[in-house]
Design a protein around this motif. Structure first.
Motif, PDB file in Angstrom:
ATOM      1  N   GLN A  36       0.863  -1.188   0.000  1.00 25.40           N
ATOM      2  CA  GLN A  36       0.000   0.000   0.000  1.00 25.40           C
ATOM      3  C   GLN A  36       0.893   1.230   0.000  1.00 25.40           C
ATOM      4  O   GLN A  36       1.824   1.322   0.816  1.00 25.40           O
ATOM      5  CB  GLN A  36      -0.876  -0.001   1.253  1.00 25.40           C
ATOM      6  N   GLN A  37       0.622   2.143  -0.925  1.00 29.14           N
ATOM      7  CA  GLN A  37       1.423   3.357  -1.012  1.00 29.14           C
ATOM      8  C   GLN A  37       0.524   4.576  -0.909  1.00 29.14           C
ATOM      9  O   GLN A  37      -0.360   4.784  -1.728  1.00 29.14           O
ATOM     10  CB  GLN A  37       2.222   3.401  -2.315  1.00 29.14           C
ATOM     11  N   HIS A  38       0.803   5.400   0.110  1.00 28.98           N
ATOM     12  CA  HIS A  38       0.031   6.624   0.312  1.00 28.98           C
ATOM     13  C   HIS A  38       0.688   7.780  -0.419  1.00 28.98           C
ATOM     14  O   HIS A  38       1.889   7.720  -0.748  1.00 28.98           O
ATOM     15  CB  HIS A  38      -0.093   6.923   1.801  1.00 28.98           C
ATOM     16  N   ARG A  80      -9.999   6.199   4.667  1.00 28.01           N
ATOM     17  CA  ARG A  80      -8.565   6.077   4.972  1.00 28.01           C
ATOM     18  C   ARG A  80      -7.905   4.939   4.194  1.00 28.01           C
ATOM     19  O   ARG A  80      -6.674   4.818   4.195  1.00 28.01           O
ATOM     20  CB  ARG A  80      -8.347   5.870   6.468  1.00 28.01           C
ATOM     21  N   ASP A  81      -8.709   4.112   3.523  1.00 30.19           N
ATOM     22  CA  ASP A  81      -8.140   3.071   2.660  1.00 30.19           C
ATOM     23  C   ASP A  81      -7.667   3.647   1.322  1.00 30.19           C
ATOM     24  O   ASP A  81      -7.034   2.937   0.526  1.00 30.19           O
ATOM     25  CB  ASP A  81      -9.170   1.972   2.390  1.00 30.19           C
ATOM     26  N   SER A  82      -7.995   4.894   1.064  1.00 30.34           N
ATOM     27  CA  SER A  82      -7.599   5.530  -0.200  1.00 30.34           C
ATOM     28  C   SER A  82      -6.076   5.551  -0.306  1.00 30.34           C
ATOM     29  O   SER A  82      -5.388   6.101   0.560  1.00 30.34           O
ATOM     30  CB  SER A  82      -8.149   6.955  -0.287  1.00 30.34           C
ATOM     31  N   ALA A  83      -5.581   4.934  -1.349  1.00 30.18           N
ATOM     32  CA  ALA A  83      -4.130   4.792  -1.539  1.00 30.18           C
ATOM     33  C   ALA A  83      -3.914   4.090  -2.880  1.00 30.18           C
ATOM     34  O   ALA A  83      -4.876   3.730  -3.566  1.00 30.18           O
ATOM     35  CB  ALA A  83      -3.512   3.956  -0.421  1.00 30.18           C
TER      36      ALA A  83
END
Lengths: 111, 112
Positions: A36-38, A80-83
């Motif tokens: 996962q990359q923010h 908050r899962d947006s990535a």
């Protein structure tokens, strides 16, 4: 054609929806990573799996070695899962841990 | 237990210059891999170090070189910088070959 393909490239969902991101690969592998990359770049390792299924909280990763396919599922999605979610394959040939990455799936979860 | 750290976080250089990026591996990890991620792309493998020895290299020219120290921290050196070297450079450490990799926050390099 890339050795690791992801779909979809972009995904927009409403909060609470069930999310599936797919990864297909064309080489024999010894393991597959989901990352996962923010925004800003930091990468978090979510799973490393070589068979079956793994679960952590709302995240589930599955892999089918025969079909050369893996999926990442997110249940009850949240903003908050947006990535960007990236799968990376570790080829079974080569000797070194030369991970081969997909281009990523950009997930946006709207409230 | 400290995670993987990288320094600096951001760097601006001009063409032709040289740069050194640093990575401290997670406690107990002896393997460090370096990746280059251009904007909008997935990371590309540069090379890996295992117990101070290079253990595999991707399709990068020799002006990309590296080093791993006895404490398993690592450096990535890039000589004769080119504009296309502008990218996010990520390192990842693991507790051995074929183990899960843990990534640092990255160093964003801009070459003008």
């Amino acid at each position: 054609k890339n050795e690791v393909e992801q779909s979809p490239q972009n995904l927009t969902a409403q909060e609470g929806e069930f999310i599936t991101i797919n990864c297909s690969y064309s080489v024999g592998i010894s393991a597959l990573h989901w990352l996962q990359q923010h925004p800003g770049g930091g990468i978090v390792s979510l799973f490393m799996l070589s068979s079956g299924k793994k679960k952590h909280g709302r995240l589930i990763a599955t892999i089918n070695i025969q079909e050369k396919h893996s999926s990442l599922h997110i249940t009850a999605s949240h903003p908050r899962d947006s990535a960007v979610y990236i799968c990376a394959a570790l080829p079974s040939q080569g000797g070194s841990e030369k991970l081969v990455f997909g281009k990523g799936t950009k997930l946006t979860v709207n409230p | 237990e400290t995670g993987v750290t990288q320094s600096p976080t951001h760097l601006i250089k001009t063409r032709g210059q040289q740069v050194t990026l640093r990575c401290s591996s997670q406690s107990g990890h002896n393997t460090v891999s370096w990746y280059q991620q251009a904007l909008g792309q997935g990371p590309q493998f540069i090379f890996q170090y295992y117990r101070e020895e290079e253990n595999g290299r991707g399709n990068f020219p020799p002006r990309f070189s590296g080093l791993q120290f006895p404490n398993y921290s690592s450096e990535l050196n890039v000589n004769a910088l080119e504009l296309d070297d502008s990218a996010l450079y990520l390192c990842a450490s693991s507790s051995g070959l074929n183990h899960r990799q843990f990534f640092g926050p990255g160093t964003r390099l801009t070459v003008l």
